[in-house]
Write a protein that holds these residues in place. Structure first.
Motif, mmCIF file in Angstrom:
data_model
loop_
_atom_site.group_PDB
_atom_site.id
_atom_site.type_symbol
_atom_site.label_atom_id
_atom_site.label_comp_id
_atom_site.label_asym_id
_atom_site.label_seq_id
_atom_site.Cartn_x
_atom_site.Cartn_y
_atom_site.Cartn_z
ATOM 1 N N VAL A 117 -4.078 -1.839 6.505
ATOM 2 C CA VAL A 117 -3.675 -2.833 6.779
ATOM 3 C C VAL A 117 -4.067 -3.794 7.848
ATOM 4 O O VAL A 117 -4.471 -5.406 7.511
ATOM 5 C CB VAL A 117 -2.059 -2.633 6.201
ATOM 6 N N ASP A 118 -4.355 -2.969 8.817
ATOM 7 C CA ASP A 118 -4.672 -3.811 10.126
ATOM 8 C C ASP A 118 -6.161 -4.800 9.329
ATOM 9 O O ASP A 118 -6.513 -6.261 9.886
ATOM 10 C CB ASP A 118 -4.124 -3.253 11.119
ATOM 11 N N CYS B 226 -5.862 -4.660 1.098
ATOM 12 C CA CYS B 226 -5.335 -3.827 2.219
ATOM 13 C C CYS B 226 -5.681 -1.923 0.398
ATOM 14 O O CYS B 226 -5.110 -1.248 1.001
ATOM 15 C CB CYS B 226 -3.489 -3.891 0.979
ATOM 16 N N LYS B 227 -6.750 -2.464 -0.394
ATOM 17 C CA LYS B 227 -5.977 -0.680 -0.980
ATOM 18 C C LYS B 227 -7.683 -0.406 -1.490
ATOM 19 O O LYS B 227 -8.088 0.779 -0.822
ATOM 20 C CB LYS B 227 -6.862 -1.393 -2.810
ATOM 21 N N ALA B 228 -8.890 -1.329 0.136
ATOM 22 C CA ALA B 228 -10.062 -0.607 0.577
ATOM 23 C C ALA B 228 -9.517 0.953 1.172
ATOM 24 O O ALA B 228 -9.313 1.381 1.541
ATOM 25 C CB ALA B 228 -10.301 -1.078 1.643
ATOM 26 N N GLN B 229 -10.813 1.638 -0.109
ATOM 27 C CA GLN B 229 -11.216 3.228 0.443
ATOM 28 C C GLN B 229 -10.159 4.079 -0.479
ATOM 29 O O GLN B 229 -10.386 4.462 -0.648
ATOM 30 C CB GLN B 229 -10.933 3.500 1.869
ATOM 31 N N VAL B 230 -9.276 4.039 0.705
ATOM 32 C CA VAL B 230 -7.447 5.016 0.350
ATOM 33 C C VAL B 230 -6.943 4.884 -0.784
ATOM 34 O O VAL B 230 -6.958 6.212 -2.200
ATOM 35 C CB VAL B 230 -7.243 4.695 1.528
ATOM 36 N N ALA C 179 0.788 7.498 6.761
ATOM 37 C CA ALA C 179 0.940 6.178 7.653
ATOM 38 C C ALA C 179 0.166 5.164 8.666
ATOM 39 O O ALA C 179 -0.258 4.400 8.577
ATOM 40 C CB ALA C 179 1.676 6.496 8.909
ATOM 41 N N THR C 180 -0.488 6.624 9.304
ATOM 42 C CA THR C 180 -1.002 5.826 10.349
ATOM 43 C C THR C 180 -2.654 5.496 9.589
ATOM 44 O O THR C 180 -2.546 4.420 9.597
ATOM 45 C CB THR C 180 -1.534 7.045 10.920
ATOM 46 N N GLU C 181 -2.702 5.839 8.399
ATOM 47 C CA GLU C 181 -3.981 5.746 7.438
ATOM 48 C C GLU C 181 -3.157 3.826 7.305
ATOM 49 O O GLU C 181 -4.717 3.225 6.463
ATOM 50 C CB GLU C 181 -4.574 6.379 6.516
ATOM 51 N N LEU D 190 0.814 -1.102 -0.387
ATOM 52 C CA LEU D 190 -0.088 0.004 0.130
ATOM 53 C C LEU D 190 1.270 1.301 0.153
ATOM 54 O O LEU D 190 0.738 2.434 -0.717
ATOM 55 C CB LEU D 190 -1.256 -0.192 1.004
ATOM 56 N N SER D 191 2.287 1.525 1.028
ATOM 57 C CA SER D 191 2.857 2.250 0.686
ATOM 58 C C SER D 191 3.373 2.572 -0.542
ATOM 59 O O SER D 191 3.619 3.478 -1.359
ATOM 60 C CB SER D 191 4.189 2.192 1.709
ATOM 61 N N PHE D 192 3.820 1.822 -1.336
ATOM 62 C CA PHE D 192 4.582 1.424 -2.741
ATOM 63 C C PHE D 192 3.392 2.586 -3.728
ATOM 64 O O PHE D 192 3.426 3.021 -4.453
ATOM 65 C CB PHE D 192 4.808 0.737 -3.537
ATOM 66 N N ILE D 193 2.005 1.556 -3.980
ATOM 67 C CA ILE D 193 0.558 2.177 -4.441
ATOM 68 C C ILE D 193 0.104 3.931 -4.160
ATOM 69 O O ILE D 193 -0.175 4.169 -5.432
ATOM 70 C CB ILE D 193 0.219 0.996 -4.612
ATOM 71 N N THR D 194 0.630 3.952 -3.530
ATOM 72 C CA THR D 194 0.165 5.722 -3.373
ATOM 73 C C THR D 194 1.209 6.774 -2.977
ATOM 74 O O THR D 194 1.225 7.426 -2.345
ATOM 75 C CB THR D 194 -0.311 5.107 -1.636
#
Length: 209
Positions: free
Chosen positions: A196-197, A171-175, A189-191, A101-105
């Motif tokens: 992910v959690d 892992c892509k949900a919503q954001v 990072a919090t989001e 998720l960090s990479f795709i965003t």
């Protein structure tokens, strides 16, 4: 040492200034997009002549594909090589999901995705290159991990590739959609942790032992 690799029927020469040309092209593509990126500007930013640039990359599409391949492979390697895949699934999935998720965003991930979508009708090979060097690599790595975890009795998955796709979508949900369509301009990072959690919890509720 000089090397030559091939994209389709077009050879790519890897010599002393290969990385220099690639770095310049990366900067220009991210700034101007694929269509707006000129060979003159790429050569200028890279600090090489047009003749040198064409020696390495005879076609702008090949140069773009090589930029995408290089960055996606680097990200995929960094993600999976840093994870202890013998750790409990909750830990492995959490780390994998955060890398993904960090990479795709990131700015790079978003811009490359938009370029590939924008050029998909005229140059479908750009989109295929992005998928094959990025999402497909990650998908295969995760699927292989699922097979190993299943053999250890840690997960109960019948279709590893389908489960890898499902985990990626969770892992892509919503954001992801909000960022892609400009509803939000960044993901904290919090989001990322929150999304992910939750993805890990849902995934393990279905596939955990």
């Amino acid at each position: 040492m000089d090397q030559t690799v091939t994209h389709a029927d077009t050879p790519v020469h890897r010599g002393r200034k290969y990385a220099q040309v690639l770095a310049g092209a990366r900067q220009v593509f991210l700034s101007d997009g694929f269509e707006g990126a000129s060979v003159d500007e790429i050569a200028r930013v890279a600090g090489v002549s047009k003749a040198t640039l064409y020696k390495y990359f005879p076609d702008k599409r090949i140069l773009f594909i090589e930029v995408v391949n290089s960055e996606c492979q680097r990200q995929a390697s960094a993600a999976m090589d840093s994870i202890d895949k013998t750790a409990p699934p909750r830990e492995v999935l959490g780390q994998t999901g955060r890398h993904f998720l960090s990479f795709i965003t990131t700015e790079f991930g978003q811009r490359i995705f938009r370029i590939c979508v924008a050029e998909a009708e005229r140059f479908p090979e750009l989109g295929r290159a992005f998928y094959e060097s990025g999402p497909a690599v990650m998908r295969q790595e995760i699927a292989e991990y699922f097979g190993e975890a299943r053999a250890r009795g840690e997960l109960r998955i019948a279709d590893d590739l389908l489960a890898a796709d499902q985990f990626g979508e969770l892992c892509k949900a919503q954001v992801w959609m909000q960022l892609t369509f400009g509803v939000i301009d960044r993901v904290s990072a919090t989001e990322i942790d929150r999304v992910v959690d939750s993805a890990v919890e849902v995934f393990l509720a279905r596939y955990g032992t």
